[in-house]
Design an enzyme around this catalytic site. Structure first.
Site, mmCIF file in Angstrom:
data_model
loop_
_atom_site.group_PDB
_atom_site.id
_atom_site.type_symbol
_atom_site.label_atom_id
_atom_site.label_comp_id
_atom_site.label_asym_id
_atom_site.label_seq_id
_atom_site.Cartn_x
_atom_site.Cartn_y
_atom_site.Cartn_z
ATOM 1 N N ARG A 58 0.817 -1.210 0.000
ATOM 2 C CA ARG A 58 0.000 0.000 0.000
ATOM 3 C C ARG A 58 0.858 1.270 0.000
ATOM 4 O O ARG A 58 0.459 2.302 -0.512
ATOM 5 C CB ARG A 58 -0.940 -0.003 1.218
ATOM 6 C CG ARG A 58 -2.142 0.923 1.032
ATOM 7 C CD ARG A 58 -3.117 0.797 2.180
ATOM 8 N NE ARG A 58 -2.540 1.251 3.424
ATOM 9 C CZ ARG A 58 -2.775 0.696 4.623
ATOM 10 N NH1 ARG A 58 -3.565 -0.341 4.732
ATOM 11 N NH2 ARG A 58 -2.207 1.186 5.702
ATOM 12 N N ASP A 183 -3.965 22.494 -10.172
ATOM 13 C CA ASP A 183 -4.145 21.405 -11.127
ATOM 14 C C ASP A 183 -3.345 21.789 -12.376
ATOM 15 O O ASP A 183 -3.688 22.718 -13.092
ATOM 16 C CB ASP A 183 -5.640 21.243 -11.447
ATOM 17 C CG ASP A 183 -5.935 20.058 -12.373
ATOM 18 O OD1 ASP A 183 -5.101 19.777 -13.258
ATOM 19 O OD2 ASP A 183 -7.005 19.452 -12.227
HETATM 20 C C1 LIG Z 1 -9.434 14.558 -16.187
HETATM 21 C C2 LIG Z 1 -9.052 15.634 -15.280
HETATM 22 C C3 LIG Z 1 -8.935 15.408 -13.916
HETATM 23 C C4 LIG Z 1 -9.296 14.091 -13.256
HETATM 24 O O1 LIG Z 1 -8.495 13.037 -13.664
HETATM 25 P P1 LIG Z 1 -9.053 11.518 -13.580
HETATM 26 O O2 LIG Z 1 -7.850 10.693 -13.749
HETATM 27 O O3 LIG Z 1 -10.072 11.405 -14.655
HETATM 28 O O4 LIG Z 1 -9.677 11.376 -12.215
HETATM 29 C C5 LIG Z 1 -8.512 16.448 -13.122
HETATM 30 N N1 LIG Z 1 -8.215 17.645 -13.636
HETATM 31 C C6 LIG Z 1 -8.331 17.905 -14.957
HETATM 32 C C7 LIG Z 1 -7.987 19.263 -15.465
HETATM 33 C C8 LIG Z 1 -8.754 16.912 -15.815
HETATM 34 O O5 LIG Z 1 -8.900 17.187 -17.110
#
Ligand SMILES: *Cc1c(COP(=O)(O)O)cnc(C)c1O
Length: 414
Positions: A58, A183
């Site tokens: 884990r 992000d």
């Molecule tokens: C797709 C996406 C996510 C989430 O990713 P997953 O792997 O689908 O959970 C987060 N931020 C952005 C900008 C995305 O395009």
């Protein structure tokens, strides 16, 4: 080391694996110690957070650690942790940094499941969630409260592609004792360096360009030294872990990221420039186009662009949008992006952002430009736009009532 060399070398230790070029897939739960002394040593190494220390599946295997080491180096952060999806990475990082009574600011064009997590889950645990307009809103300076703990940014924003002044947001946040979580999926670890711009935690939906082949789900959180102990502890406390097969695919994707992105960037911009010249198009939202409102900030802070951008059609009729989408052969209709293939997906900006600042009138579509020949993609879009025009003229002839509706809507579509 230059970046493309780093992409080839990062996280690789062939000498540990009999000379094998790629770190193998280690499938493990139990990891045995040879003696009591070795067991004590394993526990000590993990408590001391020694890179590569393993005690239990884990907490990661050599496959996990190779990937985490590579991403931390590329993003320019301190340490990284891998998660089973991008959203799991986001929710865990936010859980680690927020407590009951805290206030979090989140941009209104952030990936909508991120905002849903804050509004539906964190709010239940007593976190005050406030959305801000990253373009025309109040200055971020004026939005801080004594309990503001996190500013969550995504630049460019999902779907709307608005660019934020990350260094300015970081400076304001740090003045008020708040962390900035970003992000960085669009910029990737190559085209935007979050830590050099002041960010405290950077997130990659590795599902997108890092995996790069639409065949695995994965997320990564990279921390600076301040946030690392908090994020690491919560990740372990909530039991987040990712499977070695998926991580292997992400490591494999990572090695070719620079060449793939270069092509996505070139083709995407080429297609965007072509779209901008088409009469059926109201606007193309691509930060690398000089017409983009955030172009100057993109040029200042980013070193490239990926293949994801949005286009607003002049028509406001859903049926004309459907005619466009259904005529496309190379652009698949589906969510996600970052694979080698092209995608087109309609979106409703009013739902994604506060909407008041959305100055466009037509139907909006997000495009992902893949690795096909860009001329084939342009021909495909030409086919789609022709189908759209055909549909519009047919409707005008056959349905007078609908024509009046569409006409009324088109008045605002300058
Ligand atoms: C797709 C996406 C996510 C989430 O990713 P997953 O792997 O689908 O959970 C987060 N931020 C952005 C900008 C995305 O395009």
């Amino acid at each position: 080391m230059k970046e493309s060399t780093q992409l080839v070398c990062a996280g690789r230790h062939p000498e540990r694996f009999g000379g094998v070029v790629n770190t193998p897939i280690f499938r493990a739960s139990t990891i045995l110690a040879g003696s009591m002394a070795e067991w004590e040593e394993m526990k000590r190494a993990r408590a001391a957070e020694e890179p590569g220390a393993t005690t239990y599946g884990r907490y990661g295997t050599p496959t996990t650690h190779a990937f985490e080491e590579a991403i931390a180096a590329l993003e320019g952060g301190y340490r990284s942790l891998v998660f089973p999806s991008g959203l799991a990475a986001i929710s865990t990082a936010l859980t680690a940094l927020l407590s009951a009574g805290d206030h979090v600011l989140v941009s209104d064009s952030a990936y909508s499941p991120t905002r849903a997590f804050l509004e539906r889950v964190m709010a239940r645990f007593g976190v005050e969630v406030e959305t801000y307009d990253p373009v025309d809103g109040k200055p971020i300076e004026s939005m801080f409260r004594p309990n503001t703990r996190v500013v969550y940014v995504e630049s460019p924003g999902s779907e709307t592609l608005d660019i934020q002044d990350i260094p300015a947001i970081c400076a304001a946040a740090h003045k008020h004792g708040a962390y900035v979580v970003m992000d960085n999926t669009w910029g990737t670890p190559l085209y935007f360096k979050p830590f050099a711009h002041g960010v405290d935690v950077s997130i990659q939906a590795a599902t997108k360009y890092i995996v790069g082949h639409s065949d695995a789900m994965l997320g990564v959180v990279t921390c600076n030294r301040d946030t690392w102990p908090l994020v690491r502890q919560t990740t372990h406390d909530v039991g987040q872990t990712a499977g070695p097969d998926d991580i292997y695919l992400a490591l494999r994707g990572l090695r070719t990221l620079a060449v793939r992105l270069q092509r996505h960037w070139q083709s995407g911009l080429h297609v965007a420039q072509w779209l901008e010249r088409q009469p059926q198009v109201e606007a193309v939202l691509h930060p690398a186009l000089p017409s983009h409102p955030g172009h100057a900030l993109w040029k200042r802070d980013f070193t490239g662009a990926c293949g994801l951008f949005s286009v607003v059609l002049r028509t406001n009729a859903k049926a004309s949008l459907a005619a466009f989408i259904d005529a496309l052969e190379h652009f698949g209709l589906g969510v996600s992006w970052g694979g080698y293939e092209s995608l087109a997906i309609p979106f409703t900006p009013g739902k994604g952002c506060t909407g008041s600042r959305w100055p466009y009138h037509g139907q909006a579509v997000r495009l992902h430009v893949g690795l096909e020949d860009p001329q084939d993609l342009i021909d495909d879009l030409q086919r789609g736009l022709q189908a759209l025009s055909m549909h519009e003229s047919l409707t005008e002839k056959t349905d007078k009532a609908e024509n009046e509706d569409a006409g009324a809507e088109q008045v605002c579509a300058t």
